[in-house]
Enzyme design. Structure first.
Site, PDB file in Angstrom:
ATOM      1  N   ARG A   1       0.833  -1.211   0.000  1.00  0.00           N
ATOM      2  CA  ARG A   1       0.000   0.000   0.000  1.00  0.00           C
ATOM      3  C   ARG A   1       0.869   1.263   0.000  1.00  0.00           C
ATOM      4  NH1 ARG A   1      -4.125  -0.821   4.743  1.00  0.00           N
ATOM      5  NH2 ARG A   1      -4.865   1.212   4.082  1.00  0.00           N
TER       6      ARG A   1
ATOM      7  N   HIS B   1      -5.651   7.728  12.432  1.00  0.00           N
ATOM      8  CA  HIS B   1      -5.263   6.313  12.306  1.00  0.00           C
ATOM      9  C   HIS B   1      -3.832   6.160  11.793  1.00  0.00           C
ATOM     10  CE1 HIS B   1      -9.781   5.005  12.063  1.00  0.00           C
ATOM     11  NE2 HIS B   1      -9.409   5.329  13.280  1.00  0.00           N
TER      12      HIS B   1
ATOM     13  N   ASN C   1     -21.503  11.700   1.196  1.00  0.00           N
ATOM     14  CA  ASN C   1     -21.104  10.298   0.998  1.00  0.00           C
ATOM     15  C   ASN C   1     -21.765   9.736  -0.254  1.00  0.00           C
ATOM     16  OD1 ASN C   1     -19.366   8.543   2.596  1.00  0.00           O
ATOM     17  ND2 ASN C   1     -21.073   7.126   2.622  1.00  0.00           N
TER      18      ASN C   1
END
Ligand code: BJW
Length: 229
Positions: free
Chosen positions: A55, A106, A198
């Site tokens: 990633r 995160h 969204n």
């Protein structure tokens, strides 16, 4: 007007960064507990390091999109103190899109954390080959990301920003993962306005004062235009 913006994987989806839970996402058909917990890392560090190394390498092949750029424009025009941008994403597309202050709750893909000496380092290459920590030399570096069961970064500052804001805006997140999923409840409990942008309905859509459906590259620039008008 003071605004807190929370972003999730949906804001980077149109840049080509896969989301987690959508069809074709990173975890579609897979159990996140096999790569995104400290226990998974203890059990099979090679598997987990490879997952994050791939990633990290893939970041070189993606570019920020119109949603990242619009949020950078909002920061530049509102002034840094009136926008608090917190992201659950570990990519660096907000920064590359021009945002100067980004709170990565995160963690970050392009950072490594030494579990021997607790130092954190910017990191561009691989970790699976167990490179030495630049600070202490120990080969105990892991991705500086927050796995399930770990405490997200900046929580105190985020709660203060949510308390002090006029508007909380959530962009491109499924509302499944806590504590981010509870920010809307915290904001509403403090009497703040709330807006969701969204593609699809999220787990928390019904909790927002207002929710708009569509791709982030269309919704975010249009909303930023409205705020700055
Ligand atoms: C678009 C779009 C487009 C697509 N345009 N939109 C039971 C109840 C409540 C909580 C718990 C519980 N059991 C355990 C917990 C706690 C746990 C948790 O929440 N578990 C749930 C699964 C239930 N949480 C934790 O353990 C957290 N820590 C914690 O709680 O510590 C305690 C504590 C907190 C606070 C203070 C003190 C102590 C840590 C959570 C860490 C999560 N980490 C991950 C991995 C990071 C590294 C990595 O990237 O690999 O973070 S999990 C993964 O999910 C990643 C993401 O940031 C996070 C959220 O995902 P996101 O962004 O929402 O992505 P998707 O794929 O789910 O959704 C994409 C959305 O975009 C969709 O809605 C699409 O429609 C939309 N979309 N294309 C606009 N073009």
């Amino acid at each position: 007007m003071r605004i807190v913006v929370l972003t999730g994987a949906g804001v980077s989806a149109e840049s080509g960064v896969p989301t987690f839970r959508d069809a074709g996402g990173l975890w579609d058909g897979h159990d996140p507990m096999t790569v995104a917990t400290p226990e998974a890392f203890d059990r099979d560090p090679t598997l987990v390091q490879r997952f994050y190394d791939e990633r990290r390498a893939a970041l070189a092949r993606v570019q920020p999109n119109a949603a990242h750029q619009a949020l950078a424009r909002l920061e530049a025009e509102l002034g840094g103190d009136d926008l608090y941008l917190v992201t659950q994403n570990i990519d660096d597309l907000h920064e590359r899109g021009g945002s100067r202050r980004v709170h990565h709750m995160h963690g970050r893909l392009r950072a490594a954390w030494c579990t021997a000496c607790d130092a954190r380092h910017d990191w561009e290459t691989t970790l699976v080959d167990r490179p030495p920590c630049p600070a202490c030399g120990s080969p105990q570096l892991r991705p500086d990301v927050v796995w399930f069961g770990e405490v997200p970064y900046d929580m105190e500052a985020i709660e203060e920003a949510l308390w002090a804001c006029d508007l909380f805006v959530s962009i491109g997140t499924s509302g499944v993962v806590y504590p981010a999923a509870a920010f809307v409840h915290y904001a509403i409990g403090n009497g703040r306005q709330t807006l969701e942008l969204n593609l699809d309905e999220s787990d928390t859509t019904s909790d927002f004062h207002q929710s708009r459906r569509g791709p982030a590259t269309e919704l975010v620039p249009a909303w930023v235009d409205e705020v700055l008008r």
